[in-house]
Design a protein around this motif. Structure first.
Motif, PDB file in Angstrom:
ATOM      1  N   LEU A   1      -4.203 -20.966  52.593  1.00 17.09           N
ATOM      2  CA  LEU A   1      -3.877 -21.662  51.353  1.00 17.09           C
ATOM      3  C   LEU A   1      -5.063 -21.507  50.396  1.00 17.09           C
ATOM      4  CD1 LEU A   1      -2.287 -24.948  52.754  1.00 17.09           C
ATOM      5  CD2 LEU A   1      -1.100 -22.979  51.771  1.00 17.09           C
ATOM      6  N   PRO A   2      -4.902 -21.862  49.130  1.00 13.30           N
ATOM      7  CA  PRO A   2      -6.030 -21.751  48.202  1.00 13.30           C
ATOM      8  C   PRO A   2      -7.265 -22.487  48.722  1.00 13.30           C
ATOM      9  CG  PRO A   2      -4.017 -22.146  46.993  1.00 13.30           C
ATOM     10  CD  PRO A   2      -3.671 -22.292  48.439  1.00 13.30           C
ATOM     11  N   GLY A   3      -8.332 -21.734  48.894  1.00 12.99           N
ATOM     12  CA  GLY A   3      -9.602 -22.327  49.292  1.00 12.99           C
ATOM     13  C   GLY A   3      -9.797 -22.534  50.767  1.00 12.99           C
ATOM     14  N   GLN A   4      -8.766 -22.237  51.605  1.00 14.47           N
ATOM     15  CA  GLN A   4      -8.944 -22.533  53.027  1.00 14.47           C
ATOM     16  C   GLN A   4      -7.987 -21.740  53.912  1.00 14.47           C
ATOM     17  OE1 GLN A   4     -10.078 -26.563  54.342  1.00 14.47           O
ATOM     18  NE2 GLN A   4      -8.235 -26.547  55.597  1.00 14.47           N
ATOM     19  N   TRP A   5      -8.527 -21.268  55.036  1.00 14.77           N
ATOM     20  CA  TRP A   5      -7.726 -20.687  56.122  1.00 14.77           C
ATOM     21  C   TRP A   5      -7.832 -21.618  57.319  1.00 14.77           C
ATOM     22  CZ3 TRP A   5      -4.406 -17.082  57.932  1.00 14.77           C
ATOM     23  CH2 TRP A   5      -4.420 -16.802  59.313  1.00 14.77           C
ATOM     24  N   THR A   6      -6.681 -21.919  57.918  1.00 15.11           N
ATOM     25  CA  THR A   6      -6.660 -22.786  59.090  1.00 15.11           C
ATOM     26  C   THR A   6      -5.968 -22.074  60.230  1.00 15.11           C
ATOM     27  OG1 THR A   6      -6.538 -24.745  57.679  1.00 15.11           O
ATOM     28  CG2 THR A   6      -5.974 -25.028  59.999  1.00 15.11           C
ATOM     29  N   SER A   7      -6.627 -22.013  61.378  1.00 20.59           N
ATOM     30  CA  SER A   7      -6.007 -21.432  62.577  1.00 20.59           C
ATOM     31  C   SER A   7      -6.006 -22.479  63.674  1.00 20.59           C
ATOM     32  CB  SER A   7      -6.772 -20.193  63.038  1.00 20.59           C
ATOM     33  OG  SER A   7      -8.095 -20.526  63.405  1.00 20.59           O
ATOM     34  N   TRP A   8      -5.056 -22.315  64.604  1.00 20.88           N
ATOM     35  CA  TRP A   8      -4.931 -23.255  65.713  1.00 20.88           C
ATOM     36  C   TRP A   8      -5.106 -22.505  67.009  1.00 20.88           C
ATOM     37  CZ3 TRP A   8      -1.115 -22.984  61.822  1.00 20.88           C
ATOM     38  CH2 TRP A   8      -1.261 -23.969  60.842  1.00 20.88           C
ATOM     39  N   PRO A   9      -6.061 -22.867  67.828  1.00 20.81           N
ATOM     40  CA  PRO A   9      -6.322 -22.162  69.093  1.00 20.81           C
ATOM     41  C   PRO A   9      -5.082 -22.148  69.980  1.00 20.81           C
ATOM     42  CG  PRO A   9      -8.051 -23.753  68.619  1.00 20.81           C
ATOM     43  CD  PRO A   9      -6.967 -24.011  67.629  1.00 20.81           C
ATOM     44  N   GLN A  10      -4.957 -21.110  70.766  1.00 21.06           N
ATOM     45  CA  GLN A  10      -3.791 -20.966  71.643  1.00 21.06           C
ATOM     46  C   GLN A  10      -4.104 -21.365  73.087  1.00 21.06           C
ATOM     47  OE1 GLN A  10      -0.659 -19.808  70.196  1.00 21.06           O
ATOM     48  NE2 GLN A  10      -1.998 -20.575  68.573  1.00 21.06           N
ATOM     49  N   ASP A  11      -5.199 -22.106  73.271  1.00 25.32           N
ATOM     50  CA  ASP A  11      -5.604 -22.465  74.629  1.00 25.32           C
ATOM     51  C   ASP A  11      -5.149 -23.862  75.047  1.00 25.32           C
ATOM     52  OD1 ASP A  11      -7.160 -23.991  73.003  1.00 25.32           O
ATOM     53  OD2 ASP A  11      -9.081 -23.143  73.634  1.00 25.32           O
ATOM     54  N   GLY A  12      -4.230 -24.420  74.254  1.00 26.38           N
ATOM     55  CA  GLY A  12      -3.730 -25.751  74.577  1.00 26.38           C
ATOM     56  C   GLY A  12      -4.456 -26.861  73.844  1.00 26.38           C
ATOM     57  N   VAL A  13      -5.601 -26.566  73.274  1.00 28.33           N
ATOM     58  CA  VAL A  13      -6.334 -27.545  72.475  1.00 28.33           C
ATOM     59  C   VAL A  13      -5.937 -27.316  71.025  1.00 28.33           C
ATOM     60  CG1 VAL A  13      -8.592 -28.441  71.809  1.00 28.33           C
ATOM     61  CG2 VAL A  13      -8.240 -27.516  74.114  1.00 28.33           C
ATOM     62  N   ARG A  14      -5.129 -28.208  70.470  1.00 30.36           N
ATOM     63  CA  ARG A  14      -4.511 -27.965  69.167  1.00 30.36           C
ATOM     64  C   ARG A  14      -5.322 -28.526  68.018  1.00 30.36           C
ATOM     65  NH1 ARG A  14      -1.867 -24.000  69.050  1.00 30.36           N
ATOM     66  NH2 ARG A  14      -0.490 -24.732  67.418  1.00 30.36           N
ATOM     67  N   ARG A  15      -6.623 -28.376  68.077  1.00 24.17           N
ATOM     68  CA  ARG A  15      -7.464 -28.843  66.990  1.00 24.17           C
ATOM     69  C   ARG A  15      -7.617 -27.729  65.959  1.00 24.17           C
ATOM     70  NH1 ARG A  15     -12.834 -31.431  68.958  1.00 24.17           N
ATOM     71  NH2 ARG A  15     -11.261 -32.885  69.780  1.00 24.17           N
ATOM     72  N   ALA A  16      -7.334 -28.043  64.717  1.00 21.94           N
ATOM     73  CA  ALA A  16      -7.396 -27.019  63.667  1.00 21.94           C
ATOM     74  C   ALA A  16      -8.819 -26.543  63.447  1.00 21.94           C
ATOM     75  CB  ALA A  16      -6.846 -27.595  62.365  1.00 21.94           C
ATOM     76  N   ARG A  17      -8.923 -25.250  63.079  1.00 18.76           N
ATOM     77  CA  ARG A  17     -10.226 -24.665  62.772  1.00 18.76           C
ATOM     78  C   ARG A  17     -10.226 -24.220  61.315  1.00 18.76           C
ATOM     79  NH1 ARG A  17     -10.918 -20.747  68.118  1.00 18.76           N
ATOM     80  NH2 ARG A  17     -11.294 -22.415  69.623  1.00 18.76           N
ATOM     81  N   PRO A  18     -10.625 -25.081  60.376  1.00 15.32           N
ATOM     82  CA  PRO A  18     -10.604 -24.718  58.955  1.00 15.32           C
ATOM     83  C   PRO A  18     -11.767 -23.798  58.589  1.00 15.32           C
ATOM     84  CG  PRO A  18     -11.446 -26.938  59.220  1.00 15.32           C
ATOM     85  CD  PRO A  18     -11.051 -26.475  60.584  1.00 15.32           C
TER      86      PRO A  18
END
Length: 551
Positions: free
Chosen positions: A509-526
């Motif tokens: 999105l404008p100003g930010q990329w967010t990914s979510w790990p696929q290891d079961g820990v669903r904490r966003a990584r902005p």
């Protein structure tokens, strides 16, 4: 040993003809090819495309023997039909003028428009009665900004002893004896999944199905067509729209076809008289055409009226980008290459019969076959709802964003008015896209560090990119607020709630990329980004600077 492909075969003779105004293709066809060619709609269509693309010179060659032509003649002879008289003619179109065969090696590749192969077959009862057809042709589509065709294949073509390259979806015409419309459509589609020298031939198709020449005139059944396409390595989806198939697909065939076409993978429409019931006995009355592109109408009324009067956003959850689709683009071997099929001209066979019960000739779509690369089991029409679902699940996280365009996205998400467009991309294609997009001020771009960081968090080399836009931003400026990357390996219909959430691999999105790990820990990584405004849609990175951008 003769060259197998006729487009690469040696020529026995060569003529160069001037087609600059006031010269006419009508005169050329009758003089050089005879009455059969002068009455051929597909051949005239090929010549018309060449004229629209600036042809000034035509090269006509009589071919030596070619393996595929010999095969077809052998099969025809089994039906007491044989090929005699004039040989196969190869017609090559050039935009630059020249007058002698000796000038051909000096022609630049940019002058070569395309080619066609003209073949005549004669009955044994009358050598004067010929049935001629465009055996094969590759021509670029008409050069209009509203036409969107992705994909296509490059084809080498010999002109004398010099080689040129034509790019496009190949056109084939049936002879209605040893091959029919479904063979012709199959070859067009199969070419996108096979190397140039390994495209399925008419005889190979019949051999794979264990069919003799005398079995062919009744046509191919839908499951036979699908089995042949699967041999090319494509992932095939078959959708039924006829009267007897239960259940009849509820998703409009235009939407399902569009999802493949946008990513550069063709589809096949099979249609016919809506009063027919599709059985092995009546399927021969259906007609097959390949489709591989569409037109785009930025002034389309449909998205607005569907949203306002028929509550589209409330029922679907978003506005699909195919609502701006004007026509599908494809070949019809009866008429020639690159025709547009208006979006609502062909309805499904069942609805066509219901709407016109008194008409015995209402055409309706009985089947749709779509293609995607092997292993892609998530359809575009499933990727888009996944996108809205993940956005809704992540709404609280997104509210932390300070960018105005993210806030507008959330407002439209709440009202279910986001415009979504899905494309199947490789990581390389996505990288090129990220490198080329820029902000509305034409200065903001993603930094190289941003791009590498985004790519490092995507674990796949092939994925759906679902572009996220707004109702006026999408058609007017051909721009988007961002995109979501989605895993294509699992079919959406079988996904659990958890799988839907996990299939979203990342969101820009404008100003930010967010990914979510696929290891079961669903904490966003902005990740903060240097691009903070909306940017061009895929395929519109440069075109948006033109008077009428493409999409």
């Amino acid at each position: 040993m003769p060259e197998y492909s006729a487009r690469l075969a040696q020529a026995a003779s060569c003529k160069v003809r001037d087609l600059r105004r006031p010269k006419s293709f009508f005169d050329l066809l009758r003089k050089e090819f005879g009455q059969t060619a002068s009455l051929s709609t597909p051949l005239h269509r090929v010549c018309s495309l060449a004229r629209r693309l600036g042809v000034t010179t035509v090269v006509i060659e009589e071919l030596e023997k070619a393996g595929e032509i010999t095969e077809e003649n052998e099969d025809l002879s089994k039906l007491k039909v044989w090929h005699g008289g004039p040989p196969v003619l190869r017609i090559s179109f050039f935009s630059q003028p020249f007058s002698e065969p000796a000038d051909i090696p000096n022609q630049p590749q940019t002058s070569f428009i395309g080619y066609a192969l003209w073949k005549c077959d004669y009955t044994t009862r009358s050598q004067r009665k010929a049935s001629g057809r465009v055996y094969e042709a590759v021509m670029p589509p008409p050069d209009h900004a509203y036409i969107h065709i992705r994909g296509g294949v490059s084809w080498r073509c010999r002109v004398q002893d010099h080689f040129f390259t034509a790019h496009g979806y190949p056109f084939f015409q049936q002879n209605a004896l040893t091959n029919v419309c479904s063979h012709a459509a199959l070859r067009t589609i199969a070419a996108c999944f096979s190397p140039e020298d390994q495209v399925l031939t008419f005889r190979q198709m019949n051999d794979m199905l264990a069919k003799q020449p005398e079995d062919i005139s009744n046509g191919l059944l839908t499951h036979e067509i699908a089995s042949l396409l699967e041999t090319t390595g494509a992932e095939i989806s078959v959708y039924a729209y006829n009267d007897l198939a239960l259940p009849v697909n509820k998703v409009p065939y235009q939407r399902l076809a569009y999802g493949s076409l946008e990513s550069g993978y063709p589809a096949m429409l099979i249609f016919g008289d809506s009063t027919l019931r599709e059985t092995a006995e009546t399927e021969m009355f259906l007609h097959a055409v390949p489709v591989f592109g569409h037109t785009f109408n930025p002034d389309m009324w449909l998205p607005h009226v569907e949203r306002a009067r028929f509550n589209l956003g409330r029922t679907l959850g978003f506005i699909p980008s195919d609502f701006w689709l004007g026509s599908l683009i494809g070949h019809d071997d009866n008429f020639g290459p690159h025709y547009s099929i208006p979006r609502h001209y062909l309805r499904s066979m069942r609805s066509a019969a219901m709407e016109h019960p008194q008409s015995m000739s209402t055409e309706g779509v009985a089947w749709l076959l779509t293609t995607l690369p092997k292993g892609v089991r998530l359809r575009s029409v499933e990727a888009e709802p996944i996108c809205t679902s993940v956005l809704q699940l992540r709404t609280q996280e997104l509210k932390k964003h300070q960018e105005i365009w993210t806030k507008r996205l959330l407002e439209n998400l709440a009202e279910r008015q986001l415009v979504l467009r899905s494309l199947l991309l490789t990581k390389d294609q996505y990288e090129k896209h990220l490198k080329s997009i820029e902000g509305w001020d034409e200065k903001e771009k993603l930094s190289p560090e941003n791009i590498q960081a985004i790519l490092d968090t995507i674990p796949l080399d092939l994925f759906w990119m679902v572009e996220i836009s707004l109702l006026e931003l999408f058609p007017t400026n051909r721009r988007k607020v961002g995109e979501m990357i989605i895993d294509p390996r699992e079919p959406g219909a079988k996904m659990t709630h958890v799988q839907v959430e996990k299939s979203g691999l990342g969101l820009r999105l404008p100003g930010q990329w967010t990914s979510w790990p696929q290891d079961g820990v669903r904490r966003a990584r902005p990740l903060p980004l240097t691009l903070t405004s909306h940017c061009p849609l895929y395929g519109c990175e440069q075109a948006e600077k033109e008077a009428i951008p493409q999409i």
